[in-house]
Scaffold this motif. Structure first.
Motif, short mmCIF file in Angstrom:
data_model
loop_
_atom_site.label_atom_id
_atom_site.label_comp_id
_atom_site.label_asym_id
_atom_site.label_seq_id
_atom_site.Cartn_x
_atom_site.Cartn_y
_atom_site.Cartn_z
N GLU A 1 1.11 4.08 -3.02
CA GLU A 1 0.86 5.51 -2.97
C GLU A 1 2.02 6.32 -3.38
OE1 GLU A 1 -1.10 8.84 -1.89
OE2 GLU A 1 -2.06 6.54 -1.86
N THR B 1 1.69 6.49 -7.00
CA THR B 1 0.60 7.06 -7.56
C THR B 1 1.00 8.79 -7.55
OG1 THR B 1 -0.90 5.45 -6.86
CG2 THR B 1 -1.96 7.77 -6.93
N ARG C 1 0.80 -1.17 0.00
CA ARG C 1 0.17 -0.09 -0.16
C ARG C 1 0.85 1.18 -0.14
NH1 ARG C 1 -3.90 -2.27 4.48
NH2 ARG C 1 -5.36 -3.41 3.07
#
Length: 184
Positions: A154, A157, A150
């Motif tokens: 992130e 992104t 995760r």
């Protein structure tokens, strides 16, 4: 890919995109490059794979997407997938990503999506563990792994947004520079 080639891939990645987050431990350098830059479907191998999920570590074409990326509601309905744990635990054990569809002015929340392949792998592994101590240890290791994934997703992104990278890249225009980097 041999371990000897790993430094070459790493050098090429750093030369091409020095601000790209480092390759995560759950992917090899070629897998990472393919996920981020290659618009090739991981399922069928065809070009035009613009459905990218950094958390799921998947890239699919439109035709393969719906049979490989599923919501929790669909998993609940799949009788062949006998979850050995409650469905609400799934996002802790398998990478998941919130999906919204629609236009920027009218987004509709679809729900958490999962890679069906990864869900099946987790079920098989969990079911193979014979005692509750082993199952608990496996769940704890999965939770830690998912948290790392995760965080990395992130970072990816944010990186993509910062450089305005589209969902695809003209890889042919990058080939000469990649070759130059490898020859230096």
């Amino acid at each position: 890919m041999s371990n000897k080639a790993e430094p070459i891939w790493r050098a090429a990645r750093r030369a091409q995109h020095p601000t790209l987050p480092p390759c995560p431990k759950d992917l090899s350098e070629p897998q990472y490059a393919a996920l981020v830059f290659e618009p090739i479907c991981q399922s069928c191998g065809e070009a035009g794979a613009y459905n990218i999920h950094y958390r799921l570590r998947t890239r699919h074409c439109k035709a393969c997407y719906s049979s490989n990326v599923v919501t929790g509601d669909i998993i609940r309905e799949l009788r062949s997938l006998r979850l050995p744990f409650p469905l609400y635990k799934l996002p802790d054990l398998v990478p998941s990503e919130s999906v919204r569809l629609g236009s920027p002015n009218r987004m509709v929340y679809i729900g958490l999506c999962f890679s069906l392949t990864q869900v099946r792998q987790i079920i098989v592994k969990y079911a193979s563990l014979r005692n509750s101590a082993a199952q608990k240890a496996y769940i704890n290791s999965r939770i830690a792994s998912i948290n790392v994934i995760r965080e990395h997703a992130e970072e990816l992104t944010k990186w993509k947004a910062a450089i305005s990278l589209p969902d695809y890249e003209d890889t042919e225009s990058n080939v000469p520079l990649k070759v130059e980097v490898l020859l230096e």
